[in-house]
Design a protein around this motif. Structure first.
Motif: not given
Ligand code: FES
Length: 157
Positions: A6-7, A34-39, A41-43, A75-79
């Motif tokens: 969770r965020a 894009h900006e949110i995902q850039g910060v 890594d996901y929305i 969802a957050p993704r792997g390294k």
């Protein structure tokens, strides 16, 4: 599959400060995403109603755009991002088996992330290196002429 993360409050605070720069600017939905995902890594899904409110849209409109563009992740993704090519040349040379083996080694299905967030698995259409088929890409590195032995050595922990 990774447990749903969770965020955090801090993540949502960052989201809110990004949204503040785009208030009521409906046209700015894609740059904002894009900006949110850039910060982050996901929305985060929790961000969707906030984005909608900030831009004067419905949540369903924001969700629709996120679902339409495959480059957005909720969802957050792997390294490490593992992409198995399923283009024609790779398919003809055994991409199906390669994908099956990668799934077995990682213990996840396509579009899933390992519980330790080390790996996410995706498939791609042709990556432009058909002469090396079948290919997989790990982050930015192309691994060509894949076979079961190579897969085993790459994913040996
Ligand atoms: S089909 Fe796989 S690289 Fe072209």
């Amino acid at each position: 599959m990774a447990e749903k993360k969770r965020a955090t409050k801090a993540d949502l605070k960052r989201v809110d400060s990004i949204i503040a720069d785009y208030r009521e600017q409906r046209w700015a939905l894609i740059p904002l995403l894009h900006e949110i995902q850039g910060v982050l890594d996901y929305i985060p899904p929790e961000a969707i109603p906030r984005i909608a409110r900030g831009l004067g849209l419905f949540s369903s409109q924001v969700q629709g755009v996120i679902s339409f563009y495959t480059q957005f992740y909720t969802a957050p993704r792997g390294k490490n991002i593992v992409r198995v090519c399923r283009g024609t040349a790779c398919h003809v040379r055994g991409a199906k088996t390669i994908l099956k083996l990668v799934k077995q080694h990682l213990g996840i299905e396509e579009n899933e992330t390992t519980p330790d967030y080390d790996y996410s698995l995706e498939t791609v259409a042709c990556i432009g290196c058909c002469a090396l088929a079948p290919n997989i890409v790990i982050n930015r590195n192309i691994h060509g002429h894949m076979n079961p032995k190579k897969i085993a050595s790459i994913f040996r922990h």
